[in-house]
Design a protein around this motif. Sequence first.
Motif, PDB file in Angstrom:
ATOM      1  N   TYR A   8       0.815  -1.216   0.000  1.00  0.00           N
ATOM      2  CA  TYR A   8       0.000   0.000   0.000  1.00  0.00           C
ATOM      3  C   TYR A   8       0.849   1.266   0.000  1.00  0.00           C
ATOM      4  O   TYR A   8       0.379   2.345   0.344  1.00  0.00           O
ATOM      5  CB  TYR A   8      -0.954  -0.010   1.200  1.00  0.00           C
ATOM      6  N   HIS A  10       2.735   3.880  -2.165  1.00  0.00           N
ATOM      7  CA  HIS A  10       2.883   4.374  -3.526  1.00  0.00           C
ATOM      8  C   HIS A  10       3.668   5.676  -3.462  1.00  0.00           C
ATOM      9  O   HIS A  10       3.105   6.721  -3.139  1.00  0.00           O
ATOM     10  CB  HIS A  10       1.523   4.603  -4.167  1.00  0.00           C
ATOM     11  N   CYS A  13       2.479   9.436  -3.476  1.00  0.00           N
ATOM     12  CA  CYS A  13       1.128   9.616  -2.943  1.00  0.00           C
ATOM     13  C   CYS A  13       1.208   9.709  -1.420  1.00  0.00           C
ATOM     14  O   CYS A  13       2.084   9.111  -0.814  1.00  0.00           O
ATOM     15  CB  CYS A  13       0.237   8.428  -3.295  1.00  0.00           C
TER      16      CYS A  13
END
Lengths: 425, 182
Positions: A8, A10, A13
């Motif tokens: 999870y 990224h 981001c």
Amino acid sequence: MERPLTQYIHPGCPPFDIREYEMTGGYSALQKVLKSMTPQEVQKLVQDSGLKGRGGAGFNTGMKWSFVPMGDSAPHPKYLIANADEMEPGTFKDRLLLEGNPHQLIEGMILAAYAIQADVSYIFLRWAYKKAAQLLRKSIHEAYAAGLLGKNILGSGFSLEMHLHTGVGRYMCGEETALLNALEGKRATPRAKPPFPQISGLYGKPTIVNNVETLCNLPHIVNNGAEWFKSLGNGSADSGTKLYGVSGKVNNPGCWELPMGVTVRELIEEHAGGMKNGYQLKGFLPGGASTDFLTAEHLDVKMDFASVTAAGSRLGTGTMVVMDDATCPVGFVHNLQHFFAQESCGWCTPCREGLPWVEKLLLSLEQGSGTTEDVELLQMHTQWLGPGNTFCALAPGAMEPLQSALKYFREDFEKHVALRRCPYQ
Amino acid sequence: MITQKINKDNITTSGDTAHYTEGLQEEQYLTDLERQAIDHEVALVPYKSAAVIEALKIVQHHRRWISDDSLNAIAAYLQMSPAEVDSVATFYNLIFRKPVGRHVILVCDSISCYVMKYGDIYKALQEKLHIKFGETTSDQCYTLLPNCCLGCCDHAPAMMIDNDLYKDVTVDMLDRILQKYS
């Protein structure tokens, strides 16, 4: 291929807030443990999973916990500390986890704290990680607000406080007993062992210090079991995945979560995209500044604890520094020894006096005034500052790249003497 | 009881904490804001001296560096000797015991940045700012310091200015970066 730690994350981001983290299964391991497992069961699960410390030493995590006094007669408060003082030159793996998924670390810490029945936890964060500090502060606040930290967590009767401590810069703080001194507001010099921190750590109370990556593995081990974790190791003797990094003159320097035991070749050629045009691989430090050099003949070595040790080095932090053929090995090692000499805490004489001497010898070689005797003297220092002669592992760690540079790149040292200059300049 | 105004001559390594802890003048040196922040940290630890690193950070945050006067004031406030506080202050890389400029430039000089030629960045900064490592520009704007691995090795060479991290730094980028700080 499973990537439990980074699936999870990224880059680019923002990391998950608590709601997003929970929606993807976050804090379910904590609920499971608080509802249905005893601290001893968590310890056994982690011991069985074969999780080894990811900070460099590679000690079985569950085993490390097992030395903490448990039960009604155990001294309190007990402490759990996340070592986020990432400062080994060439190492940038914990930064990814801290900036990419702070709640994963917090959940891992609560699980570890439950396993040893700790009352207070600290994240000892490197000062330079400003973004991580901001994210961790926000995430800790969210966890408190959700009842996942503080008194009587989720009605279980288990309580835990969590604090973020940012350091003021010193490599020694990564050594766990020096870290404890730093947390107590003292100079970060190492402590004599025994007593080990598990018995007498922070403020003299039982304490566990675990690396960030180690702690981040815990929610996944609890959710998926010891056998699953072992199976991630893809034929390696070691369990789990590992964050590997490559830096230096490669096409795609970076950090990747891969099964334990990926080969050096795969790392450098596939993931890092091979050497930059015009450069050849001359050698590499497999796991940070304090690991022995390996060379092109070791490309098929598996990057797990036993295999890298068998090849004559250490897995260390698993983040590799590549030395190309246009970089002078003497200059390279001088840079490392400058770092170690500067960061020596000065507590014991061989390290305090020896490392600056080593640094000066290397500088004189690099500047063309070194002699054959200087090379011999360097060789002798690798013994004098080696294991058993110093208070902690800093100086022996510093000698690892030096001794292997003298072994693999001896000709380069001799050329500096013969030409009376650095042949790379 | 010694209540003389603290000055640089008043630093002592006698280890005698008593006359510092009793001196009110030293405590008045710290601002309310600094004292409140230090009190907050003291409340979290079992004894006062355990908060000394935090206290140094707090005072440095407000005054940029730790002067001898600041050091003495912290010592008095935490009931420690100035020598004890200085032994901690001088141990850590990021506590400044000499004045620094408004912005501190930290150039990573560790191994990955060495391989990726941080030396070129340092040379360019030297030429632009006319200072070497350890020095401050005459207008007190920049202090230039070398720094251990910033944990940004995949984007070497790296440097930090104040709280900002710069990755994959090239000589061409420097003017634009420096413009942001005045």
